[in-house]
Structure formats: C-alpha cells, structure tokens
Design an enzyme around this catalytic site. Structure first.
Site, PDB file in Angstrom:
ATOM      1  N   ARG A  72       0.819  -1.218   0.000  1.00 61.59           N
ATOM      2  CA  ARG A  72       0.000   0.000   0.000  1.00 61.59           C
ATOM      3  C   ARG A  72       0.850   1.264   0.000  1.00 61.59           C
ATOM      4  NH1 ARG A  72      -2.349  -3.916   2.688  1.00 61.59           N
ATOM      5  NH2 ARG A  72      -1.376  -3.284   4.654  1.00 61.59           N
ATOM      6  N   GLU A  82       5.733  -8.880  13.847  1.00 58.04           N
ATOM      7  CA  GLU A  82       5.109  -9.323  15.094  1.00 58.04           C
ATOM      8  C   GLU A  82       5.191 -10.852  15.220  1.00 58.04           C
ATOM      9  OE1 GLU A  82       1.414  -7.325  15.323  1.00 58.04           O
ATOM     10  OE2 GLU A  82       1.099  -7.928  17.405  1.00 58.04           O
TER      11      GLU A  82
END
Ligand code: AMP
Length: 186
Positions: free
Chosen positions: A73, A110
């Site tokens: 994006r 993460e």
C-alpha cells in the site's frame, strides 16, 4: 546544519473526512489484529487527492529527490506523492520480487521474519529521499526501509504515513532525529 521543518497542521475537516473512510476490519489478516483498510480513501477522488496533498505538505520545501514506497500500500500513496512532488518513485519490495540486482534487509515482524529489498542501483549517493507507507504499526517495516535506503548511500530526509497506531509505539524504532509525519493517530 539543522534542517527546520515547518509544522503543517492537517485541517480538522480533512482529518474527519479521512477517518470516516478508513474501515476497521477486526481479526484480519489474523485473529486479534484490527486492520485499517484504506481502500475507501482511494475510492473517493476528493479524499484521496487531499490525503496525498496533506502527505506532501511537510516536504514541499525539502528538495526531496526520490520517494521510496513500501510494498504494497506504500506503492499507492508513494507513487502519488512522487507525482505531486515531481520526483521519481522507487519500490521497496518483499523478497524475490525485483528482477535486477538487489540489496535487502531482514527484519522481525510481530510474528516471524520478513525481508525488504530494493534494486541495488535505484538510488545514488546522498539522494534526498522520503519513505512512504500507509500504516505505522510496530515499526519494524519502516525501520527496515530506513536501513535499506541508507545502505544505498542515499539520505533519508524522513517518512510519511497515513496512519500511526500510537499504542504499538512503532515510532520508537525510527531514528528520533529524522522527521516522521503521520496524518492520523489511533
Ligand atoms: P509494522 O512493521 O508492524 O509497523 O507493520 C507495518 C506494515 O504492516 C505496513 O506496511 C502496514 O501496511 C501493515 N500493517 C500493520 N498493521 C496494520 C494494521 N493494523 N492495519 C493495516 N495495515 C497494517
């Protein structure tokens, strides 16, 4: 020499229009993640244009020479921003996507590892570069982008993101002396 960046406030009405077009999608792409979907921003011509203009505002007088966008994006906002600033666009891509010789940085997400790559000759030495992404979350991606651009010898003037998730403290991964502007904070 200290670079002085003018503080450019994003108007409250634009902030509200933008926020109204960011869709929260719970548990995507995995349970526990509240995904900030920016596709409604892109779909609305006025909001998209205003968003890109607001992203560009702090950098207009900074003599930016290249914009680097982070897959995927960051490509959308980065390419539009490059057009507005009148400079070229350089994609920072996930592993194995770029066809010519690359350099890369491995970093921690993460859950698990990731790698960001750039064409080895995409940026010359000291090129004044701006890094762009849609969302700053835990900060690993933007920090990897900084390292990658610095590895090419270019100068990172700063970063621009549409959304910063303040509660994840990703900004702590970014060099504190380098400007990082976010349009919206959650
Ligand atoms: P991070 O490395 O944790 O800062 O993650 C940033 C990257 O992951 C960006 O390229 C974002 O597009 C994406 N990302 C992380 N968290 C979210 C979220 N909650 N909503 C949308 N995109 C996200």
């Amino acid at each position: 020499m200290t670079t002085v960046i003018p503080i450019v406030a994003i108007a409250n009405d634009l902030r509200a229009r933008l926020a109204a077009r960011i869709r929260d999608v719970p548990d995507f792409p995995k349970p526990g993640v509240l995904f900030k979907d920016i596709t409604p921003v892109l779909a609305d011509a006025r909001t998209f244009a205003e968003c890109v203009d607001a992203l560009a505002a702090p950098w207009r007088e900074q003599r930016i020479e290249a914009v680097c966008g982070i897959e995927s994006r960051g490509f959308i906002f980065g390419a539009a921003l490059a057009r507005v600033l009148g400079v070229g666009f350089v994609p920072l891509r996930k592993a194995g996507k770029l066809p010519a010789a690359t350099v890369g940085v491995d970093f921690e997400l993460e859950y698990g590892m990731a790698r960001l790559e750039v064409h080895a000759h995409a940026l010359g030495p000291n090129v004044r570069t701006l890094i762009v992404d849609d969302v700053l979350a835990t900060g690993g991606t933007l920090a990897a982008a900084y390292k990658l651009v610095a590895m090419l010898g270019a100068q990172v003037l700063g970063a621009a993101v549409v959304i910063e998730l303040d509660f994840l403290h990703g900004r702590a991964c970014w060099p504190s002396e380098v400007p990082l502007h976010a349009l919206l904070h959650y």
